[in-house]
Design a protein around this motif. Structure first.
Motif, PDB file in Angstrom:
ATOM      1  N   ALA A 430      -0.941 -11.448   7.912  1.00  0.00           N
ATOM      2  CA  ALA A 430      -0.845  -9.989   7.820  1.00  0.00           C
ATOM      3  C   ALA A 430      -0.564  -9.527   6.389  1.00  0.00           C
ATOM      4  CB  ALA A 430       0.229  -9.482   8.773  1.00  0.00           C
ATOM      5  N   ALA A 431       0.368 -10.182   5.704  1.00  0.00           N
ATOM      6  CA  ALA A 431       0.716  -9.773   4.339  1.00  0.00           C
ATOM      7  C   ALA A 431      -0.457  -9.994   3.386  1.00  0.00           C
ATOM      8  CB  ALA A 431       1.943 -10.546   3.863  1.00  0.00           C
ATOM      9  N   GLU A 432      -1.133 -11.138   3.526  1.00  0.00           N
ATOM     10  CA  GLU A 432      -2.272 -11.413   2.655  1.00  0.00           C
ATOM     11  C   GLU A 432      -3.386 -10.398   2.868  1.00  0.00           C
ATOM     12  OE1 GLU A 432      -1.953 -16.285   2.199  1.00  0.00           O
ATOM     13  OE2 GLU A 432      -2.952 -15.409   3.941  1.00  0.00           O
ATOM     14  N   LEU A 433      -3.595 -10.011   4.128  1.00  0.00           N
ATOM     15  CA  LEU A 433      -4.642  -9.035   4.416  1.00  0.00           C
ATOM     16  C   LEU A 433      -4.307  -7.686   3.792  1.00  0.00           C
ATOM     17  CD1 LEU A 433      -7.275  -8.360   5.884  1.00  0.00           C
ATOM     18  CD2 LEU A 433      -5.915  -7.781   7.904  1.00  0.00           C
ATOM     19  N   VAL A 434      -3.053  -7.285   3.860  1.00  0.00           N
ATOM     20  CA  VAL A 434      -2.636  -6.018   3.248  1.00  0.00           C
ATOM     21  C   VAL A 434      -2.882  -6.051   1.748  1.00  0.00           C
ATOM     22  CG1 VAL A 434      -0.607  -4.619   2.679  1.00  0.00           C
ATOM     23  CG2 VAL A 434      -0.978  -5.371   5.042  1.00  0.00           C
ATOM     24  N   HIS A 435      -2.466  -7.139   1.090  1.00  0.00           N
ATOM     25  CA  HIS A 435      -2.657  -7.249  -0.363  1.00  0.00           C
ATOM     26  C   HIS A 435      -4.141  -7.234  -0.724  1.00  0.00           C
ATOM     27  CE1 HIS A 435       1.543  -9.286  -0.753  1.00  0.00           C
ATOM     28  NE2 HIS A 435       1.623  -7.968  -0.837  1.00  0.00           N
ATOM     29  N   CYS A 436      -4.944  -7.973   0.060  1.00  0.00           N
ATOM     30  CA  CYS A 436      -6.376  -8.077  -0.234  1.00  0.00           C
ATOM     31  C   CYS A 436      -7.060  -6.712  -0.098  1.00  0.00           C
ATOM     32  CB  CYS A 436      -7.016  -9.095   0.709  1.00  0.00           C
ATOM     33  SG  CYS A 436      -8.812  -9.203   0.583  1.00  0.00           S
ATOM     34  N   LEU A 437      -6.836  -6.041   1.036  1.00  0.00           N
ATOM     35  CA  LEU A 437      -7.503  -4.752   1.262  1.00  0.00           C
ATOM     36  C   LEU A 437      -7.004  -3.686   0.292  1.00  0.00           C
ATOM     37  CD1 LEU A 437      -7.703  -4.575   5.167  1.00  0.00           C
ATOM     38  CD2 LEU A 437      -9.507  -5.150   3.533  1.00  0.00           C
ATOM     39  N   CYS A 475       7.247  -5.690   9.321  1.00  0.00           N
ATOM     40  CA  CYS A 475       7.809  -4.982   8.163  1.00  0.00           C
ATOM     41  C   CYS A 475       7.249  -5.521   6.849  1.00  0.00           C
ATOM     42  CB  CYS A 475       9.342  -5.062   8.164  1.00  0.00           C
ATOM     43  SG  CYS A 475      10.110  -4.365   9.645  1.00  0.00           S
ATOM     44  N   VAL A 476       5.939  -5.758   6.837  1.00  0.00           N
ATOM     45  CA  VAL A 476       5.289  -6.246   5.625  1.00  0.00           C
ATOM     46  C   VAL A 476       5.281  -5.169   4.544  1.00  0.00           C
ATOM     47  CG1 VAL A 476       3.034  -6.884   4.659  1.00  0.00           C
ATOM     48  CG2 VAL A 476       3.864  -7.972   6.768  1.00  0.00           C
ATOM     49  N   PHE A 477       5.115  -3.920   4.953  1.00  0.00           N
ATOM     50  CA  PHE A 477       4.993  -2.836   3.980  1.00  0.00           C
ATOM     51  C   PHE A 477       6.325  -2.555   3.301  1.00  0.00           C
ATOM     52  CE2 PHE A 477       1.643  -1.956   7.134  1.00  0.00           C
ATOM     53  CZ  PHE A 477       0.541  -1.956   6.296  1.00  0.00           C
ATOM     54  N   SER A 478       6.228  -2.096   2.057  1.00  0.00           N
ATOM     55  CA  SER A 478       7.416  -1.769   1.272  1.00  0.00           C
ATOM     56  C   SER A 478       7.903  -0.358   1.613  1.00  0.00           C
ATOM     57  CB  SER A 478       7.095  -1.864  -0.219  1.00  0.00           C
ATOM     58  OG  SER A 478       8.174  -1.392  -1.005  1.00  0.00           O
ATOM     59  N   ASP A 479       9.167  -0.113   1.327  1.00  0.00           N
ATOM     60  CA  ASP A 479       9.712   1.236   1.505  1.00  0.00           C
ATOM     61  C   ASP A 479       9.381   2.127   0.310  1.00  0.00           C
ATOM     62  OD1 ASP A 479      10.835   0.539   3.931  1.00  0.00           O
ATOM     63  OD2 ASP A 479      12.718  -0.114   3.020  1.00  0.00           O
ATOM     64  N   GLU A 480       8.902   1.510  -0.782  1.00  0.00           N
ATOM     65  CA  GLU A 480       8.610   2.271  -1.992  1.00  0.00           C
ATOM     66  C   GLU A 480       7.129   2.158  -2.342  1.00  0.00           C
ATOM     67  OE1 GLU A 480      11.195   0.154  -4.640  1.00  0.00           O
ATOM     68  OE2 GLU A 480      12.665   1.784  -4.613  1.00  0.00           O
ATOM     69  N   ARG A 481       6.644   3.148  -3.055  1.00  0.00           N
ATOM     70  CA  ARG A 481       5.283   3.077  -3.568  1.00  0.00           C
ATOM     71  C   ARG A 481       5.198   1.986  -4.630  1.00  0.00           C
ATOM     72  NH1 ARG A 481       1.962   7.335  -2.713  1.00  0.00           N
ATOM     73  NH2 ARG A 481       0.923   6.969  -4.716  1.00  0.00           N
ATOM     74  N   VAL A 482       4.007   1.451  -4.825  1.00  0.00           N
ATOM     75  CA  VAL A 482       3.817   0.376  -5.797  1.00  0.00           C
ATOM     76  C   VAL A 482       4.265   0.810  -7.182  1.00  0.00           C
ATOM     77  CG1 VAL A 482       2.045  -0.973  -7.007  1.00  0.00           C
ATOM     78  CG2 VAL A 482       1.955  -0.733  -4.521  1.00  0.00           C
ATOM     79  N   THR A 492       4.850 -12.274  -7.836  1.00  0.00           N
ATOM     80  CA  THR A 492       4.058 -11.999  -6.635  1.00  0.00           C
ATOM     81  C   THR A 492       3.589 -10.552  -6.634  1.00  0.00           C
ATOM     82  OG1 THR A 492       6.087 -11.488  -5.421  1.00  0.00           O
ATOM     83  CG2 THR A 492       5.245 -13.733  -5.242  1.00  0.00           C
ATOM     84  N   ALA A 493       2.593 -10.299  -5.793  1.00  0.00           N
ATOM     85  CA  ALA A 493       1.992  -8.968  -5.771  1.00  0.00           C
ATOM     86  C   ALA A 493       2.955  -7.933  -5.220  1.00  0.00           C
ATOM     87  CB  ALA A 493       0.720  -8.997  -4.919  1.00  0.00           C
ATOM     88  N   ALA A 494       2.892  -6.749  -5.794  1.00  0.00           N
ATOM     89  CA  ALA A 494       3.664  -5.634  -5.263  1.00  0.00           C
ATOM     90  C   ALA A 494       3.018  -5.173  -3.960  1.00  0.00           C
ATOM     91  CB  ALA A 494       3.702  -4.492  -6.269  1.00  0.00           C
ATOM     92  N   THR A 495       3.838  -4.932  -2.955  1.00  0.00           N
ATOM     93  CA  THR A 495       3.325  -4.519  -1.653  1.00  0.00           C
ATOM     94  C   THR A 495       3.432  -3.012  -1.522  1.00  0.00           C
ATOM     95  OG1 THR A 495       4.046  -6.612  -0.668  1.00  0.00           O
ATOM     96  CG2 THR A 495       3.559  -4.793   0.840  1.00  0.00           C
ATOM     97  N   PRO A 496       2.334  -2.345  -1.123  1.00  0.00           N
ATOM     98  CA  PRO A 496       2.392  -0.886  -0.999  1.00  0.00           C
ATOM     99  C   PRO A 496       3.214  -0.462   0.205  1.00  0.00           C
ATOM    100  CG  PRO A 496       0.312  -1.704  -0.164  1.00  0.00           C
ATOM    101  CD  PRO A 496       1.018  -2.890  -0.766  1.00  0.00           C
ATOM    102  N   GLN A 498       3.560   1.751   3.687  1.00  0.00           N
ATOM    103  CA  GLN A 498       2.579   1.906   4.758  1.00  0.00           C
ATOM    104  C   GLN A 498       1.698   3.126   4.514  1.00  0.00           C
ATOM    105  OE1 GLN A 498       4.144   1.389   8.728  1.00  0.00           O
ATOM    106  NE2 GLN A 498       2.597   2.710   9.632  1.00  0.00           N
ATOM    107  N   ALA A 499       2.319   4.236   4.152  1.00  0.00           N
ATOM    108  CA  ALA A 499       1.545   5.454   3.911  1.00  0.00           C
ATOM    109  C   ALA A 499       0.609   5.270   2.720  1.00  0.00           C
ATOM    110  CB  ALA A 499       2.482   6.631   3.666  1.00  0.00           C
ATOM    111  N   GLU A 500       1.088   4.593   1.687  1.00  0.00           N
ATOM    112  CA  GLU A 500       0.269   4.368   0.494  1.00  0.00           C
ATOM    113  C   GLU A 500      -0.926   3.476   0.815  1.00  0.00           C
ATOM    114  OE1 GLU A 500       1.126   3.130  -4.162  1.00  0.00           O
ATOM    115  OE2 GLU A 500       2.402   2.315  -2.565  1.00  0.00           O
ATOM    116  N   PHE A 501      -0.691   2.452   1.634  1.00  0.00           N
ATOM    117  CA  PHE A 501      -1.773   1.538   1.990  1.00  0.00           C
ATOM    118  C   PHE A 501      -2.872   2.267   2.758  1.00  0.00           C
ATOM    119  CE2 PHE A 501      -3.642  -1.146   5.308  1.00  0.00           C
ATOM    120  CZ  PHE A 501      -4.288  -2.099   4.532  1.00  0.00           C
ATOM    121  N   TYR A 502      -2.490   2.980   3.812  1.00  0.00           N
ATOM    122  CA  TYR A 502      -3.503   3.636   4.641  1.00  0.00           C
ATOM    123  C   TYR A 502      -4.175   4.785   3.888  1.00  0.00           C
ATOM    124  CZ  TYR A 502      -2.181   0.905   8.716  1.00  0.00           C
ATOM    125  OH  TYR A 502      -1.962  -0.122   9.593  1.00  0.00           O
ATOM    126  N   CYS A 503      -3.430   5.426   3.018  1.00  0.00           N
ATOM    127  CA  CYS A 503      -4.029   6.486   2.210  1.00  0.00           C
ATOM    128  C   CYS A 503      -5.105   5.904   1.294  1.00  0.00           C
ATOM    129  CB  CYS A 503      -2.949   7.192   1.394  1.00  0.00           C
ATOM    130  SG  CYS A 503      -3.569   8.548   0.373  1.00  0.00           S
TER     131      CYS A 503
END
Length: 542
Positions: A430-437, A475-482, A492-496, A498-503
């Motif tokens: 799940a985390a890798e997919l979030v970072h990739c997309l 809870c893969v998504f971060s509470d803060e924007r990248v 390691t990669a910064a995780t967006p 949830q709202a930032e990712f889907y946006c």
């Protein structure tokens, strides 16, 4: 599918046998009950010519039985393939006598002869209900007897079954109900719906290649005189009997069958529930059987930053001892607002592969993807009782039917053609997919639209949405924007958020609502594909 449990065994005369049988019945696992019938009078008195004479003395001469007659020792329980013959029980015992003396005798098999209320009940004085069956509502007590060996075809019974060998020897081959798609069951609408269409004595693997999968998941049990075997309702079995063999079995309804018959007004509801559960399980197997892209081989190759070309002759740098293996992709104008993103080699390989896939035109030949499941791993999956997956091969978008693939690895009928995007999604957590997309949506947003419009298959849509749901639950998504996150010390990669990712993901699409409904439609299409597979390979209606 869960790992196949080991077949259970117990001493049938032990005081704990009843508890062990209850546990086996609850788990729907076969149970060997050694010596369970060794205390019966029949065990001592029903063997050899003396045994035939004792059985003859118990039954009146005018009692007729229905026997199966064959030109060989193979008996098929399909009414279209044999004609029942009626004779007196005494005549049947006479044929057994003749065979025991070495004279020529017909191949006769007395199968499923009810001993209660048929004139055969005097034989019950030599038979005892096993103590472990006490408290069960026995529906039938049947006599099974062959005079010179028999082989029954593969079938299941709509009852829970305790098979007890009185004399002779039986060899029982068992298949879990999970093997049903591999056993070519007769159509549910036929009179022999509980029988397999496989010629078990000479299997035609060209016609039924999936039978090899069932054979690699079978149990084999040898039963001596006095032994019993619990066969759960719905278990496929094939039985070989040596010489003159006599057995008695007890049938009773399972709790599931009892419920279905006691509530006939709820049958359509029960059908929907069972079908829904079966579809969900089948979709899980389709996902499990999808091969995963080998990101290790992709990561070992030349990495190309997004939107840039790299000369073919460039070789990846060799790692130095202690060197950080994270690969940094250069920022573009679209990503200047975010902090430095350092992806792991697997994530970088996934981004590279995704861009290679999504850049293809719809009609272009799909790029080759190396999958990671090897032939030995497939064999281990079979031995563990899991539905097998393809071996290492080049996977494109071509349609493949059940059979052998290009490298000679058997394909499961519970498998969809492997499309590249599904293979990629399968390889990522799940985390890798979030970072990739997120990386692709920020740096190459046009590819996201192509992913949804052109490359998204029903299986890929299911994998995508399921893993994004997992990302939310885990809870893969971060509470803060990248852009608000400090650079990680480990690179390691910064995780967006949830709202930032889907946006970012849906913002790369022309119509986010349309994409959302498209994904729902594709998931429904996967359920429909699973339903067609189930109807074809399990119910045999289409």
């Amino acid at each position: 599918m869960a790992d196949r449990p080991r077949i259970m065994s117990a001493n049938g005369l032990d005081v704990h046998a009843k508890e062990q049988l209850a546990a086996a019945e609850k788990q729907s696992i076969p149970l060997i009950l050694s010596k369970a019938a060794s205390s019966w009078p029949a065990y001592r008195l029903w063997s050899g010519k003396e045994g035939l004479e004792r059985m003859r003395s118990h039954v009146a001469p005018n009692i007729n039985v229905s026997v199966m007659e064959s030109t060989s020792d193979i008996f098929i329980g399909d009414l279209r393939r044999y004609t029942p013959t009626t004779c007196s029980f005494h005549d049947f015992l006479g044929a057994a006598d003749s065979a025991a003396e070495g004279h020529e005798a017909p191949h006769l098999y007395l199968a499923q002869q009810e001993l209660r209320d048929t004139g055969m009940e005097p034989l019950l004085q030599d038979v005892e209900t096993p103590a472990c069956l006490q408290g069960r509502a026995i529906t039938s007590v049947n006599l099974w007897m062959c005079i010179q060996g028999s082989r029954s075809n593969i079938h299941y019974d709509p009852y829970s079954n305790c098979l007890c060998v009185v004399s002779g020897r039986k060899h029982v081959t068992l298949f879990s109900p999970a093997c049903t798609p591999f056993l070519a069951p007769a159509a549910l609408t036929s009179d022999a719906a509980n029988h397999s269409q496989i010629n078990f004595s000479q299997p035609d693997f060209d016609r039924n290649p999936e039978f090899r999968l069932a054979m690699q998941q079978q149990w084999k049990v040898t039963m001596q005189a006095g032994d019993a075997l619990f066969i759960p309702e719905g278990y496929w079995h094939q039985v070989d009997s040596e010489g003159m063999t006599v057995a008695v079995n007890f049938w009773w309804q399972s709790s599931l069958t009892t419920l279905l018959r006691e509530q006939p007004h709820c049958r359509f509801y029960h059908l929907r529930v069972v079908m829904g559960e079966a579809l969900g399980s089948l979709i899980e197997q389709l996902v499990e059987n999808c091969p995963a892209a080998d990101l290790g081989s992709e990561a070992a190759g030349t990495l190309r930053p997004l939107g840039q070309d790299q000369p073919e002759q460039d070789q990846p740098e060799q790692d130095q001892p202690g060197q950080d293996r994270t690969v940094q992709l250069p920022e573009t104008r679209a990503s200047k607002a975010r902090k430095l993103s350092c992806l792991t080699p697997r994530e970088t390989a996934a981004v590279r592969l995704a861009c290679k896939l999504l850049s293809q035109c719809p009609d272009a030949q799909q790029p080759e993807i190396q999958t990671i499941q090897t032939v030995p791993e497939q064999r281990e999956s079979l031995q563990a009782g899991r539905i097998p997956v393809p071996g290492t091969s080049v996977i494109g978008c071509s349609n493949r039917s059940c059979g052998m693939d290009a490298v000679g690895v058997l394909q499961s009928p519970l498998q969809l053609p492997a499309d590249p995007l599904s293979c990629l999604f399968k390889a990522l957590d799940a985390a890798e997919l979030v970072h990739c997309l997120y990386e692709v949506s920020v740096k190459q947003p046009s590819l996201i639209q192509a992913m949804f419009d052109v490359h998204m298959s029903p299986l890929a849509a299911y994998l995508l949405t399921s893993k994004l749901e997992s990302a939310e639950k885990e809870c893969v998504f971060s509470d803060e924007r990248v852009s608000e996150q400090p650079v990680a010390l480990d690179g390691t990669a910064a995780t967006p958020s949830q709202a930032e990712f889907y946006c970012s993901l849906y913002g790369a699409c022309r119509d986010a609502d349309q994409v959302f409904h498209h994904l729902l439609d594709l998931r429904q299409q996967l359920s429909q594909q699973a339903a067609r597979i189930m109807l074809k390979h399990v119910v045999q209606i289409v």
